[in-house]
Write an enzyme that holds these catalytic residues in place. Structure first.
Site, PDB file in Angstrom:
ATOM      1  N   ASP A   1       0.851  -1.195   0.000  1.00 50.66           N
ATOM      2  CA  ASP A   1       0.000   0.000   0.000  1.00 50.66           C
ATOM      3  C   ASP A   1       0.883   1.241   0.000  1.00 50.66           C
ATOM      4  O   ASP A   1       2.056   1.178   0.352  1.00 50.66           O
ATOM      5  CB  ASP A   1      -0.916   0.012   1.235  1.00 50.66           C
ATOM      6  CG  ASP A   1      -1.854   1.216   1.212  1.00 50.66           C
ATOM      7  OD1 ASP A   1      -2.500   1.443   0.170  1.00 50.66           O
ATOM      8  OD2 ASP A   1      -1.922   1.960   2.204  1.00 50.66           O
ATOM      9  N   SER A   2       0.282   2.358  -0.369  1.00 50.16           N
ATOM     10  CA  SER A   2       1.009   3.625  -0.356  1.00 50.16           C
ATOM     11  C   SER A   2       1.394   4.021   1.070  1.00 50.16           C
ATOM     12  O   SER A   2       2.278   4.846   1.260  1.00 50.16           O
ATOM     13  CB  SER A   2       0.128   4.707  -0.968  1.00 50.16           C
ATOM     14  OG  SER A   2      -1.126   4.726  -0.309  1.00 50.16           O
TER      15      SER A   2
ATOM     16  N   TYR B   1      -0.742   8.504  -2.716  1.00 50.52           N
ATOM     17  CA  TYR B   1      -0.691   8.212  -4.148  1.00 50.52           C
ATOM     18  C   TYR B   1      -1.929   8.803  -4.844  1.00 50.52           C
ATOM     19  O   TYR B   1      -1.920   9.012  -6.048  1.00 50.52           O
ATOM     20  CB  TYR B   1      -0.712   6.694  -4.386  1.00 50.52           C
ATOM     21  CG  TYR B   1       0.608   5.977  -4.202  1.00 50.52           C
ATOM     22  CD1 TYR B   1       1.665   6.552  -3.501  1.00 50.52           C
ATOM     23  CD2 TYR B   1       0.785   4.699  -4.722  1.00 50.52           C
ATOM     24  CE1 TYR B   1       2.850   5.858  -3.330  1.00 50.52           C
ATOM     25  CE2 TYR B   1       1.974   4.004  -4.563  1.00 50.52           C
ATOM     26  CZ  TYR B   1       3.002   4.586  -3.863  1.00 50.52           C
ATOM     27  OH  TYR B   1       4.176   3.897  -3.703  1.00 50.52           O
ATOM     28  N   GLY B   2      -2.970   9.024  -4.044  1.00 51.30           N
ATOM     29  CA  GLY B   2      -4.290   9.356  -4.593  1.00 51.30           C
ATOM     30  C   GLY B   2      -4.375  10.639  -5.392  1.00 51.30           C
ATOM     31  O   GLY B   2      -5.359  10.867  -6.084  1.00 51.30           O
TER      32      GLY B   2
ATOM     33  N   CYS C   1      -3.776  -1.010  -2.194  1.00 54.51           N
ATOM     34  CA  CYS C   1      -4.076   0.400  -2.457  1.00 54.51           C
ATOM     35  C   CYS C   1      -4.998   0.527  -3.680  1.00 54.51           C
ATOM     36  O   CYS C   1      -4.667   0.036  -4.762  1.00 54.51           O
ATOM     37  CB  CYS C   1      -2.756   1.116  -2.717  1.00 54.51           C
ATOM     38  SG  CYS C   1      -2.927   2.840  -3.132  1.00 54.51           S
ATOM     39  N   ASN C   2      -6.123   1.186  -3.502  1.00 56.55           N
ATOM     40  CA  ASN C   2      -7.060   1.365  -4.617  1.00 56.55           C
ATOM     41  C   ASN C   2      -6.450   2.226  -5.712  1.00 56.55           C
ATOM     42  O   ASN C   2      -6.633   1.951  -6.896  1.00 56.55           O
ATOM     43  CB  ASN C   2      -8.349   2.041  -4.134  1.00 56.55           C
ATOM     44  CG  ASN C   2      -9.267   1.076  -3.442  1.00 56.55           C
ATOM     45  OD1 ASN C   2     -10.206   0.568  -4.039  1.00 56.55           O
ATOM     46  ND2 ASN C   2      -8.989   0.787  -2.186  1.00 56.55           N
TER      47      ASN C   2
ATOM     48  N   GLU D   1      -5.992   9.859   8.858  1.00 57.34           N
ATOM     49  CA  GLU D   1      -4.596   9.714   9.304  1.00 57.34           C
ATOM     50  C   GLU D   1      -4.289  10.633  10.497  1.00 57.34           C
ATOM     51  O   GLU D   1      -3.412  10.337  11.290  1.00 57.34           O
ATOM     52  CB  GLU D   1      -3.641   9.987   8.146  1.00 57.34           C
ATOM     53  CG  GLU D   1      -3.791   8.943   7.060  1.00 57.34           C
ATOM     54  CD  GLU D   1      -2.498   8.492   6.427  1.00 57.34           C
ATOM     55  OE1 GLU D   1      -1.495   9.196   6.560  1.00 57.34           O
ATOM     56  OE2 GLU D   1      -2.515   7.409   5.805  1.00 57.34           O
TER      57      GLU D   1
ATOM     58  N   CYS E   1     -11.348   2.962  -1.217  1.00 62.61           N
ATOM     59  CA  CYS E   1     -10.105   3.495  -0.646  1.00 62.61           C
ATOM     60  C   CYS E   1      -9.812   2.738   0.640  1.00 62.61           C
ATOM     61  O   CYS E   1     -10.732   2.428   1.409  1.00 62.61           O
ATOM     62  CB  CYS E   1     -10.269   4.991  -0.361  1.00 62.61           C
ATOM     63  SG  CYS E   1      -8.847   5.695   0.482  1.00 62.61           S
ATOM     64  N   THR E   2      -8.529   2.473   0.847  1.00 65.11           N
ATOM     65  CA  THR E   2      -8.115   1.670   2.003  1.00 65.11           C
ATOM     66  C   THR E   2      -8.570   2.258   3.347  1.00 65.11           C
ATOM     67  O   THR E   2      -8.743   1.512   4.311  1.00 65.11           O
ATOM     68  CB  THR E   2      -6.572   1.614   2.052  1.00 65.11           C
ATOM     69  OG1 THR E   2      -6.067   2.941   1.828  1.00 65.11           O
ATOM     70  CG2 THR E   2      -6.029   0.658   1.029  1.00 65.11           C
ATOM     71  N   HIS E   3      -8.707   3.588   3.408  1.00 63.30           N
ATOM     72  CA  HIS E   3      -8.968   4.231   4.696  1.00 63.30           C
ATOM     73  C   HIS E   3     -10.443   4.240   5.117  1.00 63.30           C
ATOM     74  O   HIS E   3     -10.747   4.393   6.286  1.00 63.30           O
ATOM     75  CB  HIS E   3      -8.481   5.681   4.658  1.00 63.30           C
ATOM     76  CG  HIS E   3      -6.995   5.826   4.629  1.00 63.30           C
ATOM     77  ND1 HIS E   3      -6.221   5.254   3.652  1.00 63.30           N
ATOM     78  CD2 HIS E   3      -6.149   6.492   5.458  1.00 63.30           C
ATOM     79  CE1 HIS E   3      -4.952   5.570   3.883  1.00 63.30           C
ATOM     80  NE2 HIS E   3      -4.884   6.312   4.971  1.00 63.30           N
TER      81      HIS E   3
HETATM   82  N1  DGL Z   1      -4.172   3.758  -0.228  1.00 59.60           N
HETATM   83  C1  DGL Z   1      -4.833   4.800  -0.978  1.00 59.60           C
HETATM   84  C2  DGL Z   1      -6.052   4.230  -1.703  1.00 59.60           C
HETATM   85  O1  DGL Z   1      -6.611   3.223  -1.343  1.00 59.60           O
HETATM   86  C3  DGL Z   1      -5.230   5.951  -0.094  1.00 59.60           C
HETATM   87  C4  DGL Z   1      -4.055   6.794   0.359  1.00 59.60           C
HETATM   88  C5  DGL Z   1      -3.324   7.428  -0.812  1.00 59.60           C
HETATM   89  O2  DGL Z   1      -3.877   8.345  -1.453  1.00 59.60           O
HETATM   90  O3  DGL Z   1      -2.215   7.003  -1.070  1.00 59.60           O
HETATM   91  O4  DGL Z   1      -6.453   4.787  -2.692  1.00 59.60           O
END
Ligand code: DGL
Length: 275
Positions: A6-7, A38-39, A69-70, A161, A193-195
């Site tokens: 994941d990012s 990364y988003g 990570c999505n 976060e 999204c992971t969060h």
């Molecule tokens: N892990 C990213 C996602 O699922 C969220 C955090 C990011 O933007 O890197 O898209």
């Protein structure tokens, strides 16, 4: 050994479900905390970062990598699978999170009667994920009759976060993001999204009982379980004393502090690396 990338720490919501459903495997988790988020990055950048993560995890001996990570699944996975793996790692597998979530909705629909069918699907995610339209494309491939309504929700990742999940300001912003989806009457909502599982309780409350919302980690874990039983040739061994190892590209203290909340358990073995 299974690699999870994941990012940052968000992918630990996915690993958490793997540990619930498939605890008997060794896992290596890599969070690119030095370069998160990364988003809001370009396709090229996300692809290059993801490629480096894949190299790292294969070099550590992973037999299968899940991109939790999505944003990376949306912007890099296809190119990795089609161009990079056949050249550099023929026969090795990298999977993402988008297909399992899409399949879960479509198979749920197949179980429903005509009158209860889901026709309108909502999706929330980072800008990268929403702009890629990859969820729409995958959904339409499986069910061209679906109407899809997307909404980027870029403020949610930093709020989660910062541990602001329970603050009224976060709920207010969430309400604003969800309103257009609610007004359009979506019958299910994909948390792309992971969060976002951190806000699952509030999202369910805001969207109402009639809107079906899966926990994405659980969907991905179920799909991984099925994938492993379909692919015994991967020979990923189960072990009585599984090892969970964590790598981060930034401070291990920060990763541990935030990561233990996401994972819901102690993070013992952790190392900082450079990609
Ligand atoms: N892990 C990213 C996602 O699922 C969220 C955090 C990011 O933007 O890197 O898209």
């Amino acid at each position: 050994m299974i690699g999870v990338f994941d990012s940052g720490v968000g992918g630990l919501t996915v690993l958490k479900s793997f540990l619930d459903f498939l605890p008997q495997y060794d896992y290596v988790y890599l969070g690119d905390n030095a370069r998160v988020p990364y988003g809001n990055k370009s396709q090229e950048t996300i692809y290059n970062y993801t490629k480096q993560a894949v190299d790292f995890l294969f070099a550590r001996g992973c037999k299968l990598i899940i991109i939790a990570c999505n944003s990376a699944s949306a912007k890099a996975l296809r190119r990795i699978q089609q161009d990079y793996l056949p050249l550099k790692y023929p026969g090795q597998k990298v999977l993402g999170v988008i297909r399992p979530l899409v399949e879960e909705i479509v198979s749920e629909n197949n179980l429903r009667s005509k009158k209860d069918r889901i026709n309108k699907v909502g999706i929330i995610g980072t800008k990268a994920t929403i702009n890629s339209e990859v969820y729409c494309k995958e959904l339409i491939k499986l069910d061209p009759t679906l109407e899809i309504i997307q909404q980027a929700a870029p403020l949610l990742v930093p709020l989660i976060e910062e541990d602001w999940s329970k603050k009224p300001e976060t709920k207010m912003i969430l309400k604003k993001y969800l309103r257009p989806l609610k007004v359009r009457g979506v019958q299910t909502l994909i948390l792309g999204c992971t969060h976002y599982p951190f806000l699952l309780k509030y999202i369910r409350r805001l969207m109402g009982k009639k809107c079906l919302i899966f926990d994405p980690g659980v969907s991905v874990a179920r799909s991984l379980m099925a994938y492993l039983s379909r692919h015994p040739e991967l020979a990923i061994e189960k072990t009585a004393k599984p090892n969970y190892f964590f790598y981060t590209t930034d401070s291990t203290e920060h990763f541990k502090e935030l990561g233990e909340k996401f994972l819901g358990q102690k993070i013992e073995k952790i190392e900082k690396i450079e990609l």
